[in-house]
Design an enzyme around this catalytic site. Structure first.
Site, PDB file in Angstrom:
ATOM      1  CB  CYS A 136      -0.836   0.191   1.431  1.00  0.00           C
ATOM      2  SG  CYS A 136      -1.439  -1.280   1.818  1.00  0.00           S
TER       3      CYS A 136
ATOM      4  NE  ARG B 189       1.884  -9.487   4.500  1.00  0.00           N
ATOM      5  CZ  ARG B 189       0.691  -8.634   4.492  1.00  0.00           C
ATOM      6  NH1 ARG B 189      -0.592 -10.078   4.914  1.00  0.00           N
ATOM      7  NH2 ARG B 189       0.465  -8.184   3.819  1.00  0.00           N
TER       8      ARG B 189
ATOM      9  CD  GLN C 106      -0.194  -8.719   0.044  1.00  0.00           C
ATOM     10  OE1 GLN C 106       0.030  -7.636   0.329  1.00  0.00           O
ATOM     11  NE2 GLN C 106      -1.319  -8.938   0.863  1.00  0.00           N
TER      12      GLN C 106
ATOM     13  CG  ASP D 169      -2.047  -5.023  -2.463  1.00  0.00           C
ATOM     14  OD1 ASP D 169      -3.096  -5.518  -1.878  1.00  0.00           O
ATOM     15  OD2 ASP D 169      -1.548  -5.093  -1.515  1.00  0.00           O
TER      16      ASP D 169
ATOM     17  CG  HIS E  86      -4.036  -0.326  -2.652  1.00  0.00           C
ATOM     18  ND1 HIS E  86      -2.515  -0.670  -3.080  1.00  0.00           N
ATOM     19  CD2 HIS E  86      -3.673  -0.809  -1.195  1.00  0.00           C
ATOM     20  CE1 HIS E  86      -2.363  -1.044  -1.939  1.00  0.00           C
ATOM     21  NE2 HIS E  86      -3.071  -1.520  -0.809  1.00  0.00           N
TER      22      HIS E  86
ATOM     23  CE  LYS F  91     -11.685  -7.907   6.797  1.00  0.00           C
ATOM     24  NZ  LYS F  91     -10.703  -8.669   7.517  1.00  0.00           N
TER      25      LYS F  91
ATOM     26  CG  HIS G 164      -5.842  -1.508   1.595  1.00  0.00           C
ATOM     27  ND1 HIS G 164      -4.696  -1.064   1.655  1.00  0.00           N
ATOM     28  CD2 HIS G 164      -6.952  -0.428   2.704  1.00  0.00           C
ATOM     29  CE1 HIS G 164      -4.316  -0.172   2.733  1.00  0.00           C
ATOM     30  NE2 HIS G 164      -5.608   0.033   2.988  1.00  0.00           N
TER      31      HIS G 164
HETATM   32 ZN   LIG Z   1      -3.278  -2.081   1.103  1.00  0.00          ZN
END
Ligand SMILES: [Zn+2]
Ligand SMILES: [Zn+2]
Length: 662
Positions: free
Chosen positions: A357, A386, A404, A406, A408, A489, A535
């Site tokens: 992000c 991680r 990911q 991912d 945004h 979420k 996200h």
């Molecule tokens: Zn994010």
């Protein structure tokens, strides 16, 4: 006897003051514990005027947890009966079961489990009552002087982590005594409770396995022996659970990963860090390629960002404040030294990224943005690292390095409702394309104690998520107060082929990061406004989704994902040239086809292809060759003969294109 007035399951009742929930619910054998004024309590608890009592069934989540934790007690009692010099750790309920940590004289072996199980059966048959007793810290330390681990827990009492709190959490210290037939205590354990009324309320249980476990999860502490068990409201449910485990074991992606040569975790690289082999690479690329195409169609723009960054970025994002434990420790770079070895200029801390992000926010901020550009949808296959505890790592579904998918999305407040709605539809349809069809949605709402942003923004975003979810006609589960502090979420939960639920995609509204990064756009009236940030990870991570699909399909991927889509098997060597030519035509048509030209006999080749779960076996013998045809043998053993070559190619191409399973 005086009367008190109470509320039981919503009804007003007047009962004698010495009546306890165990009497009130005596006719309903399903009720094994209760809530009194909202707190989970033993059925033996004294009642007071005005109490609101709610019966809790053994099959409810709370009931199952109490059943399993009570069974852990019985196991500990049995262990101390069979192996007198065993010291006790803790015994919390876990998903589908329980464990208890022990410090035994000798390591447990599988025979020990059988012995412990039969001692447990005796205790259950005896119907020992669990009796709660409040004690002072000094009394507890005296009574449990022979249990060093329990004494340690008494000392820490407060917030000792979720598991330890099963033992000592709460305002008062309590011991539970198990009462034998004569009403005298036969065994005691320090515990917060609650428990079943008596041991005879344990309908079905089984001890599963032993494992080593550090006391309170720290390597600095002694190594204990953990026994895992499971308990269920009926023998049928226990049997069904054991069958599911056996089926899951067969489908375990770690096992199939090796058998199908998809990926591995080389010792030399370290735990939780996978390498994908060529066959796994094909599956992964097919997954990624299709995802890319769909994202482009939906108006996403692809970006790339580096794997490491200076610490300042994660200070701005707040990750170093509240996520540092989950990050790999920093590297110190660009340090300068004097001739005498002392530091002339301090180095820079660089971190590997645990999330993408902040990088995407910098791309947003790289220049001024106008309302005309919104919604701006940035997408990246972003590899993150991680630092997960080695104990929780699980193949590629829980790893330390993963990628990911991912995205945004930056939009105006007015665009948010429409954006969330189309986003959820996109997410669900894409998951369906990969073969998952059974979903429910979970909506996590504001925790009133802990949140950033305006109430009105939260309400608007939560309502938008709820609307989007309702429009899907799927079951919607509320996770009241379960949202992260920065926004509400929706998560998509998918059921796999054997009914297990996996949390897949999440759509998370974020009121915090746009603030921290001071993101802005110029609105129609020329004012500077803050965008809403969403996200969204669709697969979660590619690795995890790969693992889930491997287990869902039990390794028998649909042809569009299968590493090898068709394998040529000649009935005898003489037909190898003919079939080799067919396979060449298939490859030219874009089919991942191979010829098994090994010395193995035909039956062995068929078996190998079955083991590799290849969707199409393309077989050719004399008749086929004469007719310019082939025969198909499918994974389920069915066969189709005399298919003209062009038709065979067309059939394979069709199922690949339509992404159907065969
Ligand atoms: Zn994010
Ligand atoms: Zn307990």
């Amino acid at each position: 006897m005086s009367q008190i007035s109470i509320t039981v399951d919503g009804k007003q009742l007047s009962v004698e003051a010495d009546q306890r929930p165990t009497h009130i619910f005596a006719d309903n054998k399903e009720i094994v514990v209760c809530k009194i004024n909202g707190q989970l309590k033993d059925l033996w608890t004294d009642l007071a005027q005005g109490d609101v009592v709610e019966g809790i069934s053994i099959s409810s989540p709370d009931g199952l947890a109490v059943l399993r934790h009570s069974t852990a007690h019985v196991m500990a009692q049995a262990v101390q009966e069979v192996y007198a010099n065993t010291r006790l750790g803790i015994g919390p309920p876990i998903k589908d079961g329980f464990y208890y940590d022990f410090d035994p004289e000798n390591t447990f072996n599988p025979d020990d489990l059988t012995k412990i199980e039969s001692a447990m059966r005796k205790i259950i048959k005896e119907g020992q009552r669990f009796r709660r007793r409040v004690i002072t810290e000094a009394e507890a330390l005296k009574e449990l002087a022979h249990e060093p681990y329990k004494c340690e827990l008494i000392g820490i009492k407060g917030p000792a982590g979720e598991e330890a709190s099963v033992e000592v959490g709460g305002a008062e210290l309590t011991i539970y005594d198990n009462l034998g037939r004569d009403g005298n205590p036969v065994w005691s354990d320090l515990c917060r409770g609650p428990h079943l009324p008596s041991t005879k309320h344990i309908p079905a249980f089984k001890l599963m396995r032993t494992a080593a476990a550090y006391w309170r999860g720290s390597e600095k502490n002694p190594m204990l022996q953990r026994i895992y068990g499971t308990a269920w409201p009926s023998q049928d449910e226990l049997n069904a659970y054991l069958e599911l485990l056996a089926e899951a074991e067969k489908r375990d992606h770690r096992r199939l990963g090796t058998e199908l040569d998809l990926f591995s975790f080389p010792e030399e690289i370290g735990p939780g860090l996978a390498v994908f082999h060529p066959k796994g690479g094909i599956v992964r690329r097919a997954m990624e390629d299709y995802s890319c195409i769909r994202h482009e169609e939906e108006g996403y723009e692809f970006v790339y960002s580096p794997h490491i960054t200076k610490a300042a970025l994660f200070e701005t994002s707040g990750h170093l404040q509240w996520y540092a434990d989950g990050m790999y420790p920093p590297m110190i770079l660009d340090e300068e030294y004097n001739a005498d070895g002392t530091v002339k200029r301090a180095g820079q801390q660089y971190y590997m990224k645990p999330m993408n992000c902040p990088f995407h926010n910098l791309i947003y901020k790289s220049r001024g943005r106008s309302y005309r550009e919104l919604p701006l949808r940035l997408f990246e296959f972003g590899t993150v690292y991680r630092y997960e505890k080695s104990g929780v790592l699980h193949g590629i579904t829980r790893a330390r390095g993963f990628t990911q998918d991912d995205a945004h999305i930056y939009c105006t407040k007015e665009q948010m409702v429409g954006e969330l709605d189309s986003l959820l539809t996109f997410v669900l349809n894409l998951l369906r394309d990969y073969g998952l069809n059974d979903f429910y949605l979970e909506l996590s709402t504001k925790n009133d104690e802990k949140f950033v942003g305006e109430d009105s923004d939260w309400e608007e975003a939560t309502e938008a998520l709820r609307k989007a979810a309702t429009a899907q006609n799927l079951e919607l589960v509320l996770d009241e107060g379960g949202a992260a502090f920065y926004g509400p979420k929706i998560s998509v939960q998918a059921k796999d082929a054997i009914g297990r639920t996996w949390q897949m995609s999440t759509i998370q509204v974020d009121f915090q990061l746009p603030q921290r990064f001071e993101l802005e756009f110029s609105a129609t009236d020329g004012t500077r406004q803050r965008p809403v940030m969403i996200h969204r990870a669709l697969f979660g991570s590619i690795e995890r989704f790969f693992g889930v699909l491997t287990e869902h399909y039990s390794g028998a991927f649909p042809p569009w994902l299968a590493p090898v889509q068709a394998i040529g098997i000649p009935v005898a060597d003489t037909f190898a040239d003919y079939l080799g030519d067919v396979i060449k035509q298939m490859r030219k048509a874009g089919i991942r086809a191979e010829l098994d030209a090994s010395d193995d006999r035909m039956q062995k080749k068929v078996r190998n292809a079955q083991m590799q779960k290849i969707p199409f076996m393309v077989i050719a013998g004399e008749e086929d060759q004469k007719a310019g045809a082939v025969s198909f043998r499918y994974r389920n053993g069915e066969q189709k003969n005399g298919i003209p070559i062009a038709d065979a190619i067309a059939e394979i191409k069709k199922v690949v294109q339509e992404r159907t399973q065969v």
